[in-house]
Design a protein around this motif. Structure first.
Motif, PDB file in Angstrom:
ATOM      1  N   ALA A  55       0.809  -1.211   0.000  1.00 17.21           N
ATOM      2  CA  ALA A  55       0.000   0.000   0.000  1.00 17.21           C
ATOM      3  C   ALA A  55       0.848   1.268   0.000  1.00 17.21           C
ATOM      4  N   ASP A  56       2.054   1.229   0.573  1.00 18.61           N
ATOM      5  CA  ASP A  56       2.873   2.434   0.673  1.00 18.61           C
ATOM      6  C   ASP A  56       3.882   2.576  -0.468  1.00 18.61           C
ATOM      7  N   GLU A  57       3.872   1.690  -1.452  1.00 15.89           N
ATOM      8  CA  GLU A  57       4.795   1.761  -2.569  1.00 15.89           C
ATOM      9  C   GLU A  57       4.160   2.506  -3.739  1.00 15.89           C
ATOM     10  N   LEU A  58       4.926   3.415  -4.323  1.00 15.68           N
ATOM     11  CA  LEU A  58       4.496   4.123  -5.520  1.00 15.68           C
ATOM     12  C   LEU A  58       5.496   3.854  -6.630  1.00 15.68           C
ATOM     13  N   THR A  59       5.000   3.777  -7.838  1.00 12.12           N
ATOM     14  CA  THR A  59       5.918   3.663  -8.968  1.00 12.12           C
ATOM     15  C   THR A  59       6.540   5.034  -9.204  1.00 12.12           C
ATOM     16  N   ALA A  63       4.021  12.167 -10.685  1.00 13.73           N
ATOM     17  CA  ALA A  63       2.730  12.830 -10.838  1.00 13.73           C
ATOM     18  C   ALA A  63       2.297  13.478  -9.525  1.00 13.73           C
ATOM     19  N   ALA A  64       2.549  12.823  -8.414  1.00 18.69           N
ATOM     20  CA  ALA A  64       2.155  13.355  -7.113  1.00 18.69           C
ATOM     21  C   ALA A  64       2.999  14.568  -6.716  1.00 18.69           C
ATOM     22  N   SER A  65       4.247  14.593  -7.155  1.00 25.83           N
ATOM     23  CA  SER A  65       5.125  15.702  -6.786  1.00 25.83           C
ATOM     24  C   SER A  65       5.020  16.860  -7.767  1.00 25.83           C
ATOM     25  N   GLY A  66       4.258  16.707  -8.802  1.00 25.66           N
ATOM     26  CA  GLY A  66       4.105  17.777  -9.778  1.00 25.66           C
ATOM     27  C   GLY A  66       5.330  17.958 -10.653  1.00 25.66           C
ATOM     28  N   GLY A  67       6.113  16.924 -10.832  1.00 25.58           N
ATOM     29  CA  GLY A  67       7.304  17.000 -11.671  1.00 25.58           C
ATOM     30  C   GLY A  67       8.533  17.480 -10.921  1.00 25.58           C
TER      31      GLY A  67
END
Length: 52
Positions: free
Chosen positions: A8-12, A18-22
């Motif tokens: 659940a805590d892993e992001l690709t 995308a979450a950091s806005g680049g």
């Protein structure tokens, strides 16, 4: 299947970007530019010493 094995805590890397806005690649770009400037200054200094 990949979605089922992911924690659940892993992001690709794409999801994190995308979450950091680049903003993920901005520090890398800054370091690359600083390195290029340092290399150029070193080469110019070396050429200046050789020609004098």
């Amino acid at each position: 299947m990949e979605q089922l094995t992911k924690k659940a805590d892993e992001l690709t890397i794409d999801e994190l970007d995308a979450a950091s806005g680049g903003a993920l690649y901005q520090p890398l770009i800054v370091v690359a530019i600083a390195t290029a400037v340092a290399i150029r200054a070193g080469i110019e200094s070396l050429v200046h010493k050789i020609t004098r």
